[in-house]
Design an enzyme around this catalytic site. Structure first.
Site, PDB file in Angstrom:
ATOM      1  CG  ASP A   9      86.628  36.905  20.219  1.00  0.00           C
ATOM      2  OD1 ASP A   9      85.873  36.035  20.702  1.00  0.00           O
ATOM      3  OD2 ASP A   9      86.220  38.019  19.854  1.00  0.00           O
ATOM      4  CG  ASP A  11      80.955  36.573  17.198  1.00  0.00           C
ATOM      5  OD1 ASP A  11      81.021  35.810  16.230  1.00  0.00           O
ATOM      6  OD2 ASP A  11      80.100  36.471  18.089  1.00  0.00           O
ATOM      7  NE  ARG A  49      72.799  32.770  23.565  1.00  0.00           N
ATOM      8  CZ  ARG A  49      72.792  31.460  23.351  1.00  0.00           C
ATOM      9  NH1 ARG A  49      71.900  30.693  23.950  1.00  0.00           N
ATOM     10  NH2 ARG A  49      73.678  30.905  22.555  1.00  0.00           N
ATOM     11  CG  ASP A 172      86.334  42.073  18.190  1.00  0.00           C
ATOM     12  OD1 ASP A 172      85.337  42.582  17.637  1.00  0.00           O
ATOM     13  OD2 ASP A 172      86.238  41.143  19.018  1.00  0.00           O
TER      14      ASP A 172
END
Length: 226
Positions: A9, A11, A49, A172
């Site tokens: 991933d 971010d 988003r 995360d």
């Protein structure tokens, strides 16, 4: 079975832009009369988003207050503010240990992929100076189902020409760990409250090639002393 790929991933794993997302979403939310805090922002980790916007609208009791066109405008406004904030990213913005683990994975001749739902991933990788570290980056614009659906991890595996069971995914966020597991990959979770991860590490400092290779060996050679 041989480990053929590790898929990351972005971010919260490669760099930490979560706070930048929060500041952009908070400013847009405030303009439509919704207050969000950093604790709520945790629930937006790893999702797209538009899905993030829907969660914010539901949180503020305005789930049906805006048309599809208005939602697109709100999401676009958030993205514009977020992209402007990315100008401050540099190679120094990599999380601890990431540069080293990418180099060591490459030296071990294991493929490296990216499975981020961020449409700004190419811009971020360029700013961090690691765009050439990845053999394949899944195109978030082609993904129909956001995490925890496994689609983006399966797309990364396909792009790397590996089977999911030949790969490890690193995340995360809980939604991301669920996506990795659903894809049939081994999962590594960075941080707290990721109980479904096959391996949980407190931070990226512990994310090393020996750690990853030993994790793989332990799952495929249960009688090994490694």
């Amino acid at each position: 079975m041989t480990l053929k790929a590790i898929i990351f991933d972005l971010d919260g794993v490669i760099t930490d832009t979560a706070h930048l997302h929060f500041l952009a979403w908070r400013s847009v939310a405030q303009e439509i009369g919704i207050e969000i805090d950093e604790a709520f922002n945790e629930s937006l980790k790893g999702i797209s988003r538009m899905d993030s916007l829907q969660r914010i609208l539901q949180h503020g009791g305005k789930g049906t207050a805006f048309s599809d066109k208005e939602c697109l405008m709100l999401a676009g406004k958030k993205n514009d503010r977020y992209v402007r904030s990315l100008a401050g990213l540099t190679p120094e913005s990599l999380l601890p240990g990431i540069r080293e683990v990418l180099q060591d994975i490459r030296a071990a001749q294991v493929r490296i992929g990216l499975a981020s739902v961020s449409l700004n991933a190419p811009t971020i990788l360029d700013a961090l100076g690691i765009n050439k570290a990845f053999d394949f980056c899944a195109d978030a614009s082609r993904i129909l189902c956001s995490k925890p659906d496994p689609e983006i991890f399966l797309a990364a595996c396909q792009g790397l020409n590996v089977r999911p069971e030949e790969a490890i995914g690193v995340e995360d966020a809980a939604a991301g760990v669920e996506a990795i597991n659903a894809a049939g990959m081994l999962s590594v979770g960075i941080g707290n409250d990721l109980h479904h991860a096959g391996l949980i590490l407190p931070s990226t400092r512990e994310l090393t090639w020996p750690c990853l290779s030993d994790f793989w060996a332990s799952r495929h050679h249960p009688d090994s002393n490694r």
